[in-house]
Design an enzyme around this catalytic site. Sequence first.
Site, PDB file in Angstrom:
ATOM      1  N   HIS A 183       0.841  -1.207   0.000  1.00 61.95           N
ATOM      2  CA  HIS A 183       0.000   0.000   0.000  1.00 61.95           C
ATOM      3  C   HIS A 183       0.872   1.251   0.000  1.00 61.95           C
ATOM      4  O   HIS A 183       1.208   1.785   1.059  1.00 61.95           O
ATOM      5  CB  HIS A 183      -0.915  -0.042   1.236  1.00 61.95           C
ATOM      6  CG  HIS A 183      -2.003   0.971   1.219  1.00 61.95           C
ATOM      7  ND1 HIS A 183      -3.226   0.739   1.790  1.00 61.95           N
ATOM      8  CD2 HIS A 183      -2.075   2.230   0.713  1.00 61.95           C
ATOM      9  CE1 HIS A 183      -4.004   1.813   1.642  1.00 61.95           C
ATOM     10  NE2 HIS A 183      -3.308   2.724   0.993  1.00 61.95           N
ATOM     11  N   ARG A 221       2.005   8.914  -6.329  1.00 64.00           N
ATOM     12  CA  ARG A 221       1.546  10.240  -6.807  1.00 64.00           C
ATOM     13  C   ARG A 221       1.835  10.547  -8.273  1.00 64.00           C
ATOM     14  O   ARG A 221       1.440  11.603  -8.747  1.00 64.00           O
ATOM     15  CB  ARG A 221       2.123  11.377  -5.946  1.00 64.00           C
ATOM     16  CG  ARG A 221       1.795  11.277  -4.470  1.00 64.00           C
ATOM     17  CD  ARG A 221       0.308  11.367  -4.201  1.00 64.00           C
ATOM     18  NE  ARG A 221       0.015  11.428  -2.772  1.00 64.00           N
ATOM     19  CZ  ARG A 221      -1.023  10.824  -2.214  1.00 64.00           C
ATOM     20  NH1 ARG A 221      -1.863  10.109  -2.935  1.00 64.00           N
ATOM     21  NH2 ARG A 221      -1.246  10.931  -0.924  1.00 64.00           N
ATOM     22  N   ASN A 272      -4.899   5.879  -7.083  1.00 61.36           N
ATOM     23  CA  ASN A 272      -5.535   7.216  -7.034  1.00 61.36           C
ATOM     24  C   ASN A 272      -4.591   8.329  -7.494  1.00 61.36           C
ATOM     25  O   ASN A 272      -4.371   9.314  -6.806  1.00 61.36           O
ATOM     26  CB  ASN A 272      -6.093   7.514  -5.633  1.00 61.36           C
ATOM     27  CG  ASN A 272      -5.020   7.584  -4.565  1.00 61.36           C
ATOM     28  OD1 ASN A 272      -3.922   7.053  -4.736  1.00 61.36           O
ATOM     29  ND2 ASN A 272      -5.321   8.243  -3.464  1.00 61.36           N
ATOM     30  N   ASP A 276      -8.704   2.690  -3.293  1.00 58.42           N
ATOM     31  CA  ASP A 276      -8.232   3.277  -2.038  1.00 58.42           C
ATOM     32  C   ASP A 276      -8.246   4.804  -2.044  1.00 58.42           C
ATOM     33  O   ASP A 276      -7.872   5.438  -3.018  1.00 58.42           O
ATOM     34  CB  ASP A 276      -6.831   2.798  -1.690  1.00 58.42           C
ATOM     35  CG  ASP A 276      -6.392   3.372  -0.366  1.00 58.42           C
ATOM     36  OD1 ASP A 276      -7.089   3.124   0.622  1.00 58.42           O
ATOM     37  OD2 ASP A 276      -5.398   4.118  -0.325  1.00 58.42           O
ATOM     38  N   HIS A 336     -10.841  -0.158   0.829  1.00 54.99           N
ATOM     39  CA  HIS A 336     -10.726   0.933   1.808  1.00 54.99           C
ATOM     40  C   HIS A 336     -12.098   0.981   2.499  1.00 54.99           C
ATOM     41  O   HIS A 336     -13.063   1.483   1.930  1.00 54.99           O
ATOM     42  CB  HIS A 336     -10.405   2.236   1.060  1.00 54.99           C
ATOM     43  CG  HIS A 336     -10.523   3.483   1.873  1.00 54.99           C
ATOM     44  ND1 HIS A 336      -9.444   4.297   2.152  1.00 54.99           N
ATOM     45  CD2 HIS A 336     -11.599   4.077   2.458  1.00 54.99           C
ATOM     46  CE1 HIS A 336      -9.856   5.334   2.872  1.00 54.99           C
ATOM     47  NE2 HIS A 336     -11.157   5.224   3.074  1.00 54.99           N
ATOM     48  N   ASN A 381      -6.496   9.000   7.107  1.00 58.66           N
ATOM     49  CA  ASN A 381      -7.749   8.286   6.889  1.00 58.66           C
ATOM     50  C   ASN A 381      -7.456   6.799   6.659  1.00 58.66           C
ATOM     51  O   ASN A 381      -6.770   6.475   5.694  1.00 58.66           O
ATOM     52  CB  ASN A 381      -8.475   8.878   5.673  1.00 58.66           C
ATOM     53  CG  ASN A 381      -9.890   8.354   5.574  1.00 58.66           C
ATOM     54  OD1 ASN A 381     -10.427   7.810   6.532  1.00 58.66           O
ATOM     55  ND2 ASN A 381     -10.500   8.492   4.406  1.00 58.66           N
ATOM     56  N   ASP A 391       0.804   2.557   3.765  1.00 57.33           N
ATOM     57  CA  ASP A 391      -0.082   3.653   3.333  1.00 57.33           C
ATOM     58  C   ASP A 391       0.721   4.950   3.222  1.00 57.33           C
ATOM     59  O   ASP A 391       0.244   6.031   3.582  1.00 57.33           O
ATOM     60  CB  ASP A 391      -1.289   3.813   4.265  1.00 57.33           C
ATOM     61  CG  ASP A 391      -2.387   4.681   3.644  1.00 57.33           C
ATOM     62  OD1 ASP A 391      -2.249   5.096   2.474  1.00 57.33           O
ATOM     63  OD2 ASP A 391      -3.378   4.948   4.342  1.00 57.33           O
ATOM     64  N   HIS A 443       2.301  14.284   0.709  1.00 52.73           N
ATOM     65  CA  HIS A 443       1.502  15.448   0.327  1.00 52.73           C
ATOM     66  C   HIS A 443       2.392  16.681   0.273  1.00 52.73           C
ATOM     67  O   HIS A 443       3.271  16.863   1.119  1.00 52.73           O
ATOM     68  CB  HIS A 443       0.380  15.697   1.331  1.00 52.73           C
ATOM     69  CG  HIS A 443      -0.763  14.729   1.206  1.00 52.73           C
ATOM     70  ND1 HIS A 443      -1.533  14.636   0.071  1.00 52.73           N
ATOM     71  CD2 HIS A 443      -1.251  13.813   2.078  1.00 52.73           C
ATOM     72  CE1 HIS A 443      -2.454  13.707   0.242  1.00 52.73           C
ATOM     73  NE2 HIS A 443      -2.308  13.174   1.448  1.00 52.73           N
TER      74      HIS A 443
HETATM   75 ZN   LIG Z   1      -7.206   4.132   2.216  1.00 55.45          ZN
END
Ligand SMILES: [Zn+2]
Length: 425
Positions: A56, A60, A90, A150, A177, A276, A303, A307
Amino acid sequence: MTAYLIRNVSVVGGAPTDLLIRDGVVAETGAGLTAPDATVLDATGLVALPGLVDLHTHLREPGREDAETVESGSRAAALGGYTAVCAMANTSPVADTAGVVEQVWRLGREAGLVDVQPIGAVTVGLAGERLAELGAMADSAARVRIFSDDGHCVADPKLMRRALEYVKAFDGVVAQHAEEPRLTEGAQMHEGEVSTRLGLTGWPAVAEEAIIARDVLLAEHVGSRLHICHVSTAGSVEVLRHAKARGVKVTAEVTPHHLLLTDEKAATYDPVYKVNPPLRTAADIAALRAALAEGVIDIVATDHAPHAVEDKECEWAYARPGMLGLETALSIALDVLGPQWDLIAERMSRAPARIAGLDSHGLDPAPGVPANLTLVDPSARRVVEPADLASRSRNTPYARMTLPGRIVATFLRGEPTVLDGKAVK
Ligand SMILES: [Zn+2]
């Protein structure tokens, strides 16, 4: 190709031995090996683990190369002891076509620091409305086997059922998720005493547990493989325990931060702690740690969620959720589990490699095995300095904390990606 002779290393906590790496594989093991052409590394006091595998990771790219690229994230992974990472879908554009997953896969090959295995989106644009081209992504050069929206939950039970049915044909897995969106509208942190005190809208544990309960029943009904991302509550552990006892093909991950940090961190209003699912309570942490030791939770996954500064250094309510993880995960695992090397190898390398179907990873160093491995100094302690991280982002929740363990070297197919704790390229 250079040969490497690693002297006096403890393989997964065993008695010290030598490892000879040649032509991309572990050629020989045993005490007192000789190889005149090999570069010798004195590994006295170090532990060799199979290269870590992260199920996971958010890289980006494409879309937010200011926060991370496949290359910078790969370098962060290698420095963290990883030899393979699964890149979440994502991105922008979303990895919901063969074209995008092949692009990410190719960028990973070009960087050459870890094996980057793209994860495909379950639904087009992560919108939760219609299934993405799962078969085309599975058949592509990237050979996608894990599918996940996710960041978003596949909330529609009919779509979730169809996704589970579809991936069964190629032994794929849907990674959920788990977040019932109606129960988390406007949520800013864990729903509990601290959220009440701070007056912030809560994210209740039941929003996670309800989706896991639904999805293990769907997976049982369909007979497919289901994986649960970032399990964060004690109640989720109980649902998973029940499902596993029934023989449901479900696996689950926990993140390093959910094993260590509590919702009290939200009281700082420092958005670095916004994530999250949110940080939970000490009782949840205790249950997650026990479940990880016991095997109800199969793996640790980072995860890793880089950012950009403007998305993190702002008011709590506007900050994006997510934390860096790749460069600190092994240290947190060591802190939480202690030097249980076999357990660490299982939860951070062997089991994630099995779930992802990465055949050349997750194998203990032994003759004939691909030389994907990492060397850890368990006695070292280090202070986490955000400026020193290889990630393009700085949102680590462990800034200036002293953590145990240091990655000394990482090898990918016999070539070092990290030596002396530094990235080779
Ligand atoms: Zn997630």
